[in-house]
Scaffold this motif. Structure first.
Motif, short mmCIF file in Angstrom:
data_model
loop_
_atom_site.label_atom_id
_atom_site.label_comp_id
_atom_site.label_asym_id
_atom_site.label_seq_id
_atom_site.Cartn_x
_atom_site.Cartn_y
_atom_site.Cartn_z
N LEU A 132 0.77 -1.22 -0.08
CA LEU A 132 0.01 0.00 -0.06
C LEU A 132 0.75 1.30 0.08
O LEU A 132 0.54 2.38 -0.44
CB LEU A 132 -1.05 -0.03 1.24
CG LEU A 132 -1.90 -1.23 1.44
CD1 LEU A 132 -2.90 -1.06 2.18
CD2 LEU A 132 -2.68 -1.20 -0.35
N ASP A 133 1.95 1.16 0.43
CA ASP A 133 2.86 2.51 0.73
C ASP A 133 3.90 2.48 -0.72
O ASP A 133 4.03 3.75 -1.09
CB ASP A 133 3.67 2.23 1.86
CG ASP A 133 3.02 2.70 3.17
OD1 ASP A 133 1.77 3.30 3.06
OD2 ASP A 133 3.42 2.46 4.14
N VAL A 134 4.22 1.44 -1.29
CA VAL A 134 5.17 1.62 -2.26
C VAL A 134 4.69 1.33 -3.51
O VAL A 134 4.71 2.10 -4.38
CB VAL A 134 6.27 0.51 -1.94
CG1 VAL A 134 7.29 0.53 -3.11
CG2 VAL A 134 7.04 1.04 -0.86
N ARG A 135 4.07 0.08 -3.61
CA ARG A 135 3.33 -0.65 -5.03
C ARG A 135 1.94 0.32 -5.45
O ARG A 135 1.99 0.67 -6.79
CB ARG A 135 2.97 -1.98 -4.82
CG ARG A 135 4.32 -2.68 -4.70
CD ARG A 135 3.75 -4.37 -4.63
NE ARG A 135 3.25 -4.73 -5.95
CZ ARG A 135 2.61 -5.93 -6.03
NH1 ARG A 135 2.41 -6.72 -5.19
NH2 ARG A 135 2.15 -6.32 -7.27
N ALA A 136 1.06 0.49 -4.65
CA ALA A 136 -0.04 1.39 -4.89
C ALA A 136 0.22 2.64 -5.50
O ALA A 136 -0.14 2.95 -6.83
CB ALA A 136 -1.19 1.25 -3.95
N LEU A 138 2.86 3.52 -7.00
CA LEU A 138 3.54 3.22 -8.55
C LEU A 138 2.81 2.90 -9.34
O LEU A 138 2.99 3.63 -10.65
CB LEU A 138 4.72 2.19 -8.20
CG LEU A 138 6.08 2.71 -7.36
CD1 LEU A 138 6.96 1.37 -7.28
CD2 LEU A 138 6.60 3.69 -8.06
N PHE A 139 1.72 2.05 -9.23
CA PHE A 139 0.66 1.76 -10.02
C PHE A 139 -0.05 3.02 -10.50
O PHE A 139 -0.69 3.05 -11.57
CB PHE A 139 -0.08 0.51 -9.46
CG PHE A 139 0.66 -0.72 -9.35
CD1 PHE A 139 1.13 -1.20 -10.68
CD2 PHE A 139 0.70 -1.66 -8.21
CE1 PHE A 139 1.66 -2.38 -10.66
CE2 PHE A 139 1.17 -2.77 -8.41
CZ PHE A 139 1.93 -3.30 -9.50
N ALA A 140 -0.55 3.66 -9.51
CA ALA A 140 -1.56 4.74 -9.69
C ALA A 140 -0.87 5.89 -10.61
O ALA A 140 -1.43 6.38 -11.40
CB ALA A 140 -1.83 5.63 -8.13
N ARG A 141 0.30 5.90 -10.32
CA ARG A 141 1.30 7.00 -11.41
C ARG A 141 1.26 6.29 -12.83
O ARG A 141 1.28 7.11 -13.76
CB ARG A 141 2.69 7.37 -10.59
CG ARG A 141 2.49 8.41 -9.69
CD ARG A 141 4.01 8.96 -9.20
NE ARG A 141 4.82 7.71 -8.69
CZ ARG A 141 4.95 7.61 -7.57
NH1 ARG A 141 4.05 8.28 -6.58
NH2 ARG A 141 5.88 6.65 -7.04
N LYS A 142 1.41 5.26 -12.93
CA LYS A 142 1.57 4.51 -14.22
C LYS A 142 0.43 4.53 -15.17
O LYS A 142 0.32 5.24 -16.22
CB LYS A 142 1.86 3.00 -13.93
CG LYS A 142 2.28 2.19 -15.56
CD LYS A 142 3.76 2.80 -15.81
CE LYS A 142 4.20 1.89 -16.96
NZ LYS A 142 5.63 2.25 -17.43
#
Length: 283
Positions: A132-136, A138-142
Motif C-alpha cells: 500500500l505504501d510503495v506499490r499502490a 507506483l501503479f497509480a502513477r503508471k
C-alpha cells in the motif's frame, strides 16, 4: 471525510470506481465512512485501534482484518501514529464475475448477528506496508487501469484471507428473530447466490420464512427500495458485468441469467439501464 494529515494517503483514480486507501493516522476522532453511501470497507490493523461501528464501540488488537458491509457508519477514535490501513470500494469496483459476487456477498460483509467480522491477519505488516505504501502509488502513477487491476488483486487476497479465518456456522438463519436490516442482509446474500435462476420476491420471502410484503417493507426501510427493485437492480448489474467481462454472446448471457428469450433480456436491460445490451460491450 478524513482529518487532513500529510501522512495519510488517499488514492481516488476515478469517480465511477472509487477505491480509497487511507493510512490511519489521527490525533482525534475521525469519520472513516459516514454510512450514507454503499461502500465495502476492509481495515487492516497494525496497532490497537478503537472504532465505533454503527453505534457499537470496539477495541481491536493489532494484526486483525476487519470487514464491514455497506451502509454502516465507521468512526476511528484516537488512532495511534500508525494504526493501520482502510480500503473502501463499491461493489462495481470488485464485482466482475459470479465468483466475485459469491465472495463479496458472503458472511464477511453480511452476517445476521454482527455488523463487523474480525479475523486474524495472516500476512506480516511489512508486506502490507509495501503493497500500500510503495506499490499502490507506483501503479497509480503508471495508469488507472494498472492501478485498478493491482488493487482488485489486493482486495481479492484480503477477502480470501478473511474467508479462511471465518469460523464455521450452520447454514440456517433464525429468520423469525431478524431485525429489518438483518433480514435484508440475509436476502441480499441469498439473492447473489440465486439471482441467475430466481427473480421473484416470493421465492426469497418464502426461503426466509417471511411474507413478500414483510420483506419488501424491510428493504424499503433499509435501502429505500422494494425487494423487487433490488432484485431487478442486481440482475441488471450482473447482466452488465457479464457483457463487459465475458466473451459470451448476448443470447448466451440471457440464458445464463435465467431469461428464456433473448428479446425479453434485451428489453429488460434497456428498461433497467436505458442502454442497449451491445452498448456495454467494448469493441
Amino acid at each position: 471525510m478524513h482529518h487532513p494529515d500529510a501522512n495519510a494517503m488517499e488514492v481516488i483514480p476515478h469517480n465511477e470506481s472509487i477505491i480509497s486507501l487511507l493510512l490511519l493516522r489521527s490525533d482525534s476522532e475521525e469519520i472513516l465512512v459516514d454510512g450514507s453511501v454503499d461502500l465495502f470497507t476492509i481495515i487492516r490493523t497494525l496497532a490497537p485501534l478503537d472504532l465505533v461501528v454503527g453505534s457499537v464501540h470496539y477495541s481491536i488488537p493489532a494484526n486483525k482484518l476487519l470487514f464491514i458491509g455497506p451502509g454502516i457508519a465507521i468512526k476511528v477514535i484516537q488512532a495511534t501514529s500508525e494504526a493501520g490501513y482502510r480500503i473502501t470500494f463499491p461493489d462495481s469496483f470488485f464485482d466482475r464475475s459470479s465468483k466475485d459476487a459469491e465472495i463479496l456477498y458472503s458472511r464477511l460483509f453480511f452476517d445476521y448477528n454482527t455488523k463487523m467480522q474480525v479475523v486474524n491477519a495472516i500476512r506480516p505488516p511489512e508486506e502490507v506496508r509495501h503493497v500500500l505504501d510503495v506499490r499502490a502509488p507506483l501503479f497509480a502513477r503508471k495508469s488507472k487501469a494498472l492501478y485498478d487491476a493491482a488493487m482488485k488483486n489486493h482486495i481479492e487476497s484480503l477477502l480470501l484471507e478473511g474467508l479462511l479465518g471465518l469460523p464455521e456456522v450452520p447454514d440456517a438463519y433464525p429468520t423469525d428473530q431478524l431485525s429489518d436490516r438483518n433480514l435484508v442482509n440475509s436476502f441480499i446474500v441469498m439473492l447473489h447466490r440465486c439471482y441467475k435462476k430466481e427473480h421473484t420476491v416470493h421465492f426469497y420471502a418464502n426461503a426466509l420464512h417471511v411474507t413478500p410484503r414483510k420483506l419488501s417493507r424491510a428493504c424499503q426501510a433499509t435501502y429505500e427500495q422494494t425487494a423487487k427493485e433490488i432484485i431487478l437492480e442486481t440482475l441488471g448489474k450482473r447482466a452488465v458485468n457479464f457483457i463487459q467481462s465475458s466473451t459470451l454472446s448476448i443470447s448466451q448471457i440471457a440464458f445464463e441469467l435465467g431469461f428464456t428469450d433473448e428479446s425479453n433480456f434485451r428489453r429488460f436491460l434497456k428498461k433497467q439501464t436505458g442502454k442497449t445490451a451491445l452498448s456495454f460491450r467494448t469493441p
